[in-house]
Motif scaffolding. Structure first.
Motif, PDB file in Angstrom:
ATOM      1  N   GLU A   1       7.952  36.002 -10.774  1.00  0.00           N
ATOM      2  CA  GLU A   1       8.381  34.950 -11.693  1.00  0.00           C
ATOM      3  C   GLU A   1       9.866  34.611 -11.570  1.00  0.00           C
ATOM      4  O   GLU A   1      10.294  33.540 -12.009  1.00  0.00           O
ATOM      5  CB  GLU A   1       8.103  35.378 -13.140  1.00  0.00           C
ATOM      6  CG  GLU A   1       6.642  35.522 -13.457  1.00  0.00           C
ATOM      7  CD  GLU A   1       6.387  36.089 -14.837  1.00  0.00           C
ATOM      8  OE1 GLU A   1       5.391  35.682 -15.447  1.00  0.00           O
ATOM      9  OE2 GLU A   1       7.177  36.948 -15.299  1.00  0.00           O
ATOM     10  N   VAL A   2      10.645  35.506 -10.997  1.00  0.00           N
ATOM     11  CA  VAL A   2      12.102  35.354 -11.016  1.00  0.00           C
ATOM     12  C   VAL A   2      12.592  34.049 -10.374  1.00  0.00           C
ATOM     13  O   VAL A   2      13.427  33.363 -10.970  1.00  0.00           O
ATOM     14  CB  VAL A   2      12.805  36.586 -10.418  1.00  0.00           C
ATOM     15  CG1 VAL A   2      14.310  36.369 -10.295  1.00  0.00           C
ATOM     16  CG2 VAL A   2      12.520  37.822 -11.277  1.00  0.00           C
ATOM     17  N   PRO A   3      12.118  33.638  -9.194  1.00  0.00           N
ATOM     18  CA  PRO A   3      12.606  32.357  -8.658  1.00  0.00           C
ATOM     19  C   PRO A   3      12.319  31.171  -9.589  1.00  0.00           C
ATOM     20  O   PRO A   3      13.171  30.286  -9.756  1.00  0.00           O
ATOM     21  CB  PRO A   3      11.854  32.211  -7.329  1.00  0.00           C
ATOM     22  CG  PRO A   3      11.534  33.612  -6.937  1.00  0.00           C
ATOM     23  CD  PRO A   3      11.256  34.325  -8.230  1.00  0.00           C
ATOM     24  N   ASP A   4      11.151  31.161 -10.235  1.00  0.00           N
ATOM     25  CA  ASP A   4      10.836  30.098 -11.196  1.00  0.00           C
ATOM     26  C   ASP A   4      11.751  30.166 -12.417  1.00  0.00           C
ATOM     27  O   ASP A   4      12.149  29.137 -12.963  1.00  0.00           O
ATOM     28  CB  ASP A   4       9.378  30.191 -11.647  1.00  0.00           C
ATOM     29  CG  ASP A   4       8.397  29.888 -10.534  1.00  0.00           C
ATOM     30  OD1 ASP A   4       8.764  29.159  -9.585  1.00  0.00           O
ATOM     31  OD2 ASP A   4       7.253  30.372 -10.610  1.00  0.00           O
ATOM     32  N   VAL A   5      12.080  31.372 -12.848  1.00  0.00           N
ATOM     33  CA  VAL A   5      12.979  31.567 -13.979  1.00  0.00           C
ATOM     34  C   VAL A   5      14.363  31.004 -13.654  1.00  0.00           C
ATOM     35  O   VAL A   5      14.951  30.271 -14.457  1.00  0.00           O
ATOM     36  CB  VAL A   5      13.059  33.066 -14.352  1.00  0.00           C
ATOM     37  CG1 VAL A   5      14.228  33.353 -15.278  1.00  0.00           C
ATOM     38  CG2 VAL A   5      11.752  33.516 -14.961  1.00  0.00           C
ATOM     39  N   ILE A   6      14.871  31.322 -12.478  1.00  0.00           N
ATOM     40  CA  ILE A   6      16.192  30.818 -12.088  1.00  0.00           C
ATOM     41  C   ILE A   6      16.165  29.296 -11.983  1.00  0.00           C
ATOM     42  O   ILE A   6      17.087  28.612 -12.446  1.00  0.00           O
ATOM     43  CB  ILE A   6      16.671  31.470 -10.769  1.00  0.00           C
ATOM     44  CG1 ILE A   6      16.737  33.000 -10.923  1.00  0.00           C
ATOM     45  CG2 ILE A   6      18.009  30.892 -10.322  1.00  0.00           C
ATOM     46  CD1 ILE A   6      17.584  33.494 -12.092  1.00  0.00           C
ATOM     47  N   GLU A   7      15.102  28.754 -11.425  1.00  0.00           N
ATOM     48  CA  GLU A   7      14.981  27.297 -11.343  1.00  0.00           C
ATOM     49  C   GLU A   7      14.938  26.675 -12.743  1.00  0.00           C
ATOM     50  O   GLU A   7      15.562  25.645 -12.986  1.00  0.00           O
ATOM     51  CB  GLU A   7      13.744  26.908 -10.543  1.00  0.00           C
ATOM     52  CG  GLU A   7      13.656  25.423 -10.303  1.00  0.00           C
ATOM     53  CD  GLU A   7      12.558  25.042  -9.321  1.00  0.00           C
ATOM     54  OE1 GLU A   7      12.516  23.856  -8.966  1.00  0.00           O
ATOM     55  OE2 GLU A   7      11.754  25.901  -8.907  1.00  0.00           O
ATOM     56  N   ALA A   8      14.238  27.303 -13.676  1.00  0.00           N
ATOM     57  CA  ALA A   8      14.181  26.790 -15.049  1.00  0.00           C
ATOM     58  C   ALA A   8      15.566  26.814 -15.699  1.00  0.00           C
ATOM     59  O   ALA A   8      15.939  25.872 -16.419  1.00  0.00           O
ATOM     60  CB  ALA A   8      13.186  27.604 -15.872  1.00  0.00           C
ATOM     61  N   LEU A   9      16.335  27.870 -15.444  1.00  0.00           N
ATOM     62  CA  LEU A   9      17.694  27.937 -15.971  1.00  0.00           C
ATOM     63  C   LEU A   9      18.558  26.812 -15.402  1.00  0.00           C
ATOM     64  O   LEU A   9      19.288  26.139 -16.139  1.00  0.00           O
ATOM     65  CB  LEU A   9      18.329  29.293 -15.640  1.00  0.00           C
ATOM     66  CG  LEU A   9      17.747  30.515 -16.327  1.00  0.00           C
ATOM     67  CD1 LEU A   9      18.362  31.783 -15.746  1.00  0.00           C
ATOM     68  CD2 LEU A   9      17.939  30.439 -17.829  1.00  0.00           C
ATOM     69  N   ILE A  10      18.476  26.611 -14.095  1.00  0.00           N
ATOM     70  CA  ILE A  10      19.276  25.578 -13.430  1.00  0.00           C
ATOM     71  C   ILE A  10      18.849  24.189 -13.904  1.00  0.00           C
ATOM     72  O   ILE A  10      19.701  23.320 -14.168  1.00  0.00           O
ATOM     73  CB  ILE A  10      19.150  25.688 -11.895  1.00  0.00           C
ATOM     74  CG1 ILE A  10      19.643  27.053 -11.402  1.00  0.00           C
ATOM     75  CG2 ILE A  10      19.865  24.543 -11.197  1.00  0.00           C
ATOM     76  CD1 ILE A  10      21.090  27.342 -11.648  1.00  0.00           C
ATOM     77  N   ASP A  11      17.544  23.958 -14.031  1.00  0.00           N
ATOM     78  CA  ASP A  11      17.060  22.650 -14.510  1.00  0.00           C
ATOM     79  C   ASP A  11      17.549  22.371 -15.923  1.00  0.00           C
ATOM     80  O   ASP A  11      17.925  21.239 -16.244  1.00  0.00           O
ATOM     81  CB  ASP A  11      15.536  22.586 -14.457  1.00  0.00           C
ATOM     82  CG  ASP A  11      14.990  22.494 -13.047  1.00  0.00           C
ATOM     83  OD1 ASP A  11      15.774  22.252 -12.099  1.00  0.00           O
ATOM     84  OD2 ASP A  11      13.759  22.680 -12.884  1.00  0.00           O
ATOM     85  N   THR A  12      17.553  23.390 -16.774  1.00  0.00           N
ATOM     86  CA  THR A  12      18.052  23.226 -18.145  1.00  0.00           C
ATOM     87  C   THR A  12      19.527  22.869 -18.122  1.00  0.00           C
ATOM     88  O   THR A  12      19.965  21.954 -18.829  1.00  0.00           O
ATOM     89  CB  THR A  12      17.808  24.511 -18.965  1.00  0.00           C
ATOM     90  OG1 THR A  12      16.408  24.789 -18.970  1.00  0.00           O
ATOM     91  CG2 THR A  12      18.320  24.369 -20.384  1.00  0.00           C
ATOM     92  N   TYR A  13      20.277  23.562 -17.306  1.00  0.00           N
ATOM     93  CA  TYR A  13      21.703  23.253 -17.163  1.00  0.00           C
ATOM     94  C   TYR A  13      21.912  21.817 -16.685  1.00  0.00           C
ATOM     95  O   TYR A  13      22.701  21.069 -17.283  1.00  0.00           O
ATOM     96  CB  TYR A  13      22.362  24.237 -16.188  1.00  0.00           C
ATOM     97  CG  TYR A  13      23.619  23.724 -15.539  1.00  0.00           C
ATOM     98  CD1 TYR A  13      24.757  23.458 -16.294  1.00  0.00           C
ATOM     99  CD2 TYR A  13      23.671  23.505 -14.165  1.00  0.00           C
ATOM    100  CE1 TYR A  13      25.917  22.988 -15.692  1.00  0.00           C
ATOM    101  CE2 TYR A  13      24.827  23.043 -13.562  1.00  0.00           C
ATOM    102  CZ  TYR A  13      25.942  22.778 -14.328  1.00  0.00           C
ATOM    103  OH  TYR A  13      27.079  22.302 -13.737  1.00  0.00           O
TER     104      TYR A  13
END
Length: 152
Positions: A102-114
């Motif tokens: 899940e970690v790559p999706d989590v990082i992408e979700a953080l970046i998309d939110t930013y």
């Protein structure tokens, strides 16, 4: 990105760091996207010894062992005291840990939110501090798959 060698090369680690770093690197390989994202300190540690200084990353990833499986705790808004980040401070944990897949999706979700919430030329760490953890946690919880039952 800073990553300790983790469980692949260190006898003290309880989780691997190198495959997580590689998966994130593969996800963010477009130079135009990286330019748009700007400066982000992402730090990964494979255990509480914190060789990757996960706690001081704008995004921190800490590998932990739960019942013989690798899980990853995410922190947000840390700083190593550099000019980019301001005074040294530990990041805040944004919720229960995630499975490795899940970690790559989590990082992408953080970046998309930013990218969606930033104001002008605001850096990631400034957006994270301004908004707090709630919108980032909501975004990361939305991409949970194998850990969805854990948080329900």
């Amino acid at each position: 990105m800073i990553a300790c060698p983790g469980g692949d090369l260190c006898g003290l680690a309880n989780a691997r760091s190198i495959p997580i770093a590689a998966a994130i690197n593969e996800r963010f390989d477009d130079l135009d996207t990286l330019y748009d994202i700007g400066d982000i300190d992402l730090h990964i540690s494979g255990c509480m010894n914190s060789c990757g200084h996960h706690h001081s990353g704008h995004i921190g990833i800490l590998g932990v062992d739960k019942d013989g499986s690798e899980w990853y705790q995410i922190t947000l808004g840390g700083s190593d005291g550099s000019t980019l980040s301001g005074a040294a401070t530990a990041g805040k944990v944004i919720g229960p840990s995630f499975a490795a897949d899940e970690v790559p999706d989590v990082i992408e979700a953080l970046i998309d939110t930013y990218r969606r919430e930033r104001s002008g030329g605001e850096h990631f760490v400034d957006t994270a501090r301004r908004l707090g953890t709630a919108p980032f946690r909501a975004a990361t919880d939305a991409v949970r798959r194998s850990t969805a039952a854990v948080t329900a």
